[in-house]
Design an enzyme around this catalytic site. Sequence first.
Site, PDB file in Angstrom:
ATOM      1  N   GLU A  30       0.870  -1.169   0.000  1.00  0.00           N
ATOM      2  CA  GLU A  30       0.000   0.000   0.000  1.00  0.00           C
ATOM      3  C   GLU A  30       0.911   1.225   0.000  1.00  0.00           C
ATOM      4  O   GLU A  30       1.805   1.337   0.844  1.00  0.00           O
ATOM      5  CB  GLU A  30      -0.885   0.004   1.250  1.00  0.00           C
ATOM      6  CG  GLU A  30      -1.795   1.213   1.227  1.00  0.00           C
ATOM      7  CD  GLU A  30      -2.774   1.296   2.390  1.00  0.00           C
ATOM      8  OE1 GLU A  30      -2.814   0.374   3.213  1.00  0.00           O
ATOM      9  OE2 GLU A  30      -3.487   2.320   2.443  1.00  0.00           O
ATOM     10  N   ARG A 255       5.363 -12.763   9.770  1.00  0.00           N
ATOM     11  CA  ARG A 255       6.032 -11.523   9.383  1.00  0.00           C
ATOM     12  C   ARG A 255       7.389 -11.442  10.069  1.00  0.00           C
ATOM     13  O   ARG A 255       7.636 -12.091  11.083  1.00  0.00           O
ATOM     14  CB  ARG A 255       5.175 -10.316   9.721  1.00  0.00           C
ATOM     15  CG  ARG A 255       4.928 -10.132  11.215  1.00  0.00           C
ATOM     16  CD  ARG A 255       3.814  -9.132  11.482  1.00  0.00           C
ATOM     17  NE  ARG A 255       4.208  -7.794  11.119  1.00  0.00           N
ATOM     18  CZ  ARG A 255       3.577  -7.046  10.207  1.00  0.00           C
ATOM     19  NH1 ARG A 255       2.548  -7.516   9.559  1.00  0.00           N
ATOM     20  NH2 ARG A 255       3.968  -5.826   9.950  1.00  0.00           N
ATOM     21  N   LYS A 265       4.409   0.672   9.527  1.00  0.00           N
ATOM     22  CA  LYS A 265       4.573   1.929   8.791  1.00  0.00           C
ATOM     23  C   LYS A 265       3.978   3.099   9.567  1.00  0.00           C
ATOM     24  O   LYS A 265       4.492   4.205   9.502  1.00  0.00           O
ATOM     25  CB  LYS A 265       3.875   1.818   7.430  1.00  0.00           C
ATOM     26  CG  LYS A 265       4.731   1.100   6.407  1.00  0.00           C
ATOM     27  CD  LYS A 265       4.117   1.173   5.018  1.00  0.00           C
ATOM     28  CE  LYS A 265       3.005   0.175   4.884  1.00  0.00           C
ATOM     29  NZ  LYS A 265       2.538  -0.005   3.507  1.00  0.00           N
TER      30      LYS A 265
HETATM   31  P1  ATP Z   1       2.975  -2.417   8.072  1.00  0.00           P
HETATM   32  O1  ATP Z   1       2.319  -3.367   9.038  1.00  0.00           O
HETATM   33  O2  ATP Z   1       4.435  -2.319   8.221  1.00  0.00           O
HETATM   34  O3  ATP Z   1       2.330  -1.094   8.001  1.00  0.00           O
HETATM   35  P2  ATP Z   1       1.514  -3.379   5.882  1.00  0.00           P
HETATM   36  O4  ATP Z   1       1.154  -4.803   5.932  1.00  0.00           O
HETATM   37  O5  ATP Z   1       0.452  -2.435   6.195  1.00  0.00           O
HETATM   38  O6  ATP Z   1       2.827  -3.132   6.704  1.00  0.00           O
HETATM   39  P3  ATP Z   1       1.632  -3.330   3.072  1.00  0.00           P
HETATM   40  O7  ATP Z   1       2.110  -2.250   2.208  1.00  0.00           O
HETATM   41  O8  ATP Z   1       0.197  -3.667   3.086  1.00  0.00           O
HETATM   42  O9  ATP Z   1       2.118  -2.968   4.519  1.00  0.00           O
HETATM   43  O10 ATP Z   1       2.485  -4.634   2.860  1.00  0.00           O
HETATM   44  C1  ATP Z   1       2.777  -5.171   1.614  1.00  0.00           C
HETATM   45  C2  ATP Z   1       3.123  -6.615   1.780  1.00  0.00           C
HETATM   46  O11 ATP Z   1       4.235  -6.761   2.646  1.00  0.00           O
HETATM   47  C3  ATP Z   1       1.983  -7.395   2.391  1.00  0.00           C
HETATM   48  O12 ATP Z   1       1.828  -8.586   1.654  1.00  0.00           O
HETATM   49  C4  ATP Z   1       2.427  -7.661   3.789  1.00  0.00           C
HETATM   50  O13 ATP Z   1       1.903  -8.867   4.257  1.00  0.00           O
HETATM   51  C5  ATP Z   1       3.952  -7.704   3.646  1.00  0.00           C
HETATM   52  N1  ATP Z   1       4.594  -7.314   4.890  1.00  0.00           N
HETATM   53  C6  ATP Z   1       4.388  -6.197   5.596  1.00  0.00           C
HETATM   54  N2  ATP Z   1       5.119  -6.189   6.724  1.00  0.00           N
HETATM   55  C7  ATP Z   1       5.832  -7.340   6.725  1.00  0.00           C
HETATM   56  C8  ATP Z   1       6.784  -7.934   7.626  1.00  0.00           C
HETATM   57  N3  ATP Z   1       7.152  -7.326   8.746  1.00  0.00           N
HETATM   58  N4  ATP Z   1       7.304  -9.127   7.289  1.00  0.00           N
HETATM   59  C9  ATP Z   1       6.944  -9.746   6.160  1.00  0.00           C
HETATM   60  N5  ATP Z   1       6.067  -9.248   5.269  1.00  0.00           N
HETATM   61  C10 ATP Z   1       5.494  -8.064   5.546  1.00  0.00           C
HETATM   62 MG    MG Z   2      -1.380  -3.728   4.617  1.00  0.00          MG
END
Ligand code: ATP
Ligand code: MG
Length: 556
Positions: A30, A255, A265
């Site tokens: 995102e 994760r 984020k």
């Molecule tokens: P955050 O929790 O850091 O805000 P998010 O999941 O909201 O991250 P996205 O941009 O939606 O951020 O993530 C894109 C992809 O990266 C998704 O498939 C998510 O599952 C993966 N992802 C995010 N954080 C991690 C992590 N710490 N380890 C592994 N994969 C991750």
């Molecule tokens: Mg997300």
Amino acid sequence: MADNFIREIIDRDLENGKNEKRVHTRFPPEPNGYLHIGHAKSICLNFGLAEIYNGLCNIRFDDTNPETEDDEYVESIKEDIKWLGLDWGNRLYHASDYFEQIYAYAVKLIEKGKAYVCDLDLEKIREYRGTIKEQGKESPYRNRSIEENLDLFERMRNGEFEEGACVLRAKINMMSPNMIMRDPIIYRIRKESHYRTGDKWCIYPLYDFTHCLSDSIEEITHSICTLEFETRRELYDWFLDELELHHPQQIEFARLNLGYTVMSKRRLLELVDEGFVDGWDDPRMPTLSGLRRRGYTPVSIRNFCERIGVSKFNSIIDLVVLENSVREDLNKHAARVMGVLRPLKIVITNYPEDKEEELEAVNNPEDEAMGVRKVPFSREIYIEQDDFQEEPHKKFFRLSPGKEVRLRYAYFIKCEKVIKDDKTGEIKEVRCTYDPATRGGDAADGRKVKGTLHWVSTRHAYQAKVRLYDSLFTKRDPNEVDEGENWKSNFNPASLETLEECFIEPSVKSAAKGTRYQFERQGYFCVDPVDSEEGKPVFNRIVPLRDTWSKIQIKA
Ligand code: ATP
Ligand code: MG
């Protein structure tokens, strides 16, 4: 990639001829922040699987949230993925490209009697949803006719209602033990400009609805996400089954969490906005742009992601694992040079005042091809302050009165006299003599010394600013807070130390931005790409040479 449970699933699918034996993954960020090392794990996994199975991997911006998304983030995400060395070819997509299609699918659900417009406000919706122990209650709007729902939904799209006046919900089951299935919201009204579609839309689909449909539209075969989404898989499947669409399989993995830092984020944005750090690319940040600026190499990050593997269990990985992967890479590839971070002046009294010589130094003992260079030597040099002790403790083998040490690539020197400031008692310089018969660093008579010091010639060295880093937080899990505090109370105020008066050997003077070195005995450093100027490099320490972390962790 080592064997893991996801590969086992894919192997089985291939054996069974599922998805015409295709493997097609995607990485769906995102664009509401910069990528962090956790995202790198997901990127390496998705691209890695595509590579192993001769498949494809898409990038898809999951951009359904007009309030928080921005082109700045899109650009940074693209840059970071490229930097990691991964190539999406022409497969870069946006969920917002599918808004029209997703809208049509919502209409189809309404036509099937599987979605309805609900006028309850968000608070009421939450209340009616019940709890894990308590069943939910049906909305009074749940049984609107299909015609009425079609009409209302179209009017939602046309902007006839205010934000919050109504939402579109899937009609599933308010009694479901899975809370996610209790008539989830799939569209809401947001009268905000979207960074790509502008004001074309005032209703936006929610994540759960958008994600499975985007996966399906792109003919993804394996939709890999993190464990938090496990409970949402039922909904993912429900939408695709109801709409009878190509059905990727959602697979969840743990994760990445790293010790002494945060990874969400939202939290990283808070650190930026509230000035705890210097921006998303502050070298202390776990963002890819921060790590890049700090001096981490793409290879070291990919190796790290490989090393930590993929599992179903959440854990916290020690920072030292990340640090070791960059040490390993730079040990082979970074040129070694000498730089003194906290200078102490040494005057070699028996070395002629106007004499200079050039001594040969090895650029990298791990790689002969990197050759040798000349390092200038003269009567006055700097060594590190902590390489000298006037009253040495028992195990101190470096310079102290009457003791002899080796200057790397140069000579043995012996400490003769300590000169102090009359008033403060501070050591101003140390006078030594050298032994000309030890040129290059070995004594002709075979005598040994225990300490070898790095040094620079004061006349030839140049002054540079060096930044040393410590962990961003003082707790291994910064989310653990003491009573009455919040996670930011765990911020480490000593995470940045700036040294203004460091002296570096002249061979490094015109180093290009981003060049990485090993400063002998001090660690790996990178010429900061932002703050350095021509002839005035600023060095970021990527990591110290030894792992100082293990010590801290033993104490904890
Ligand atoms: P955050 O929790 O850091 O805000 P998010 O999941 O909201 O991250 P996205 O941009 O939606 O951020 O993530 C894109 C992809 O990266 C998704 O498939 C998510 O599952 C993966 N992802 C995010 N954080 C991690 C992590 N710490 N380890 C592994 N994969 C991750
Ligand atoms: Mg997300």
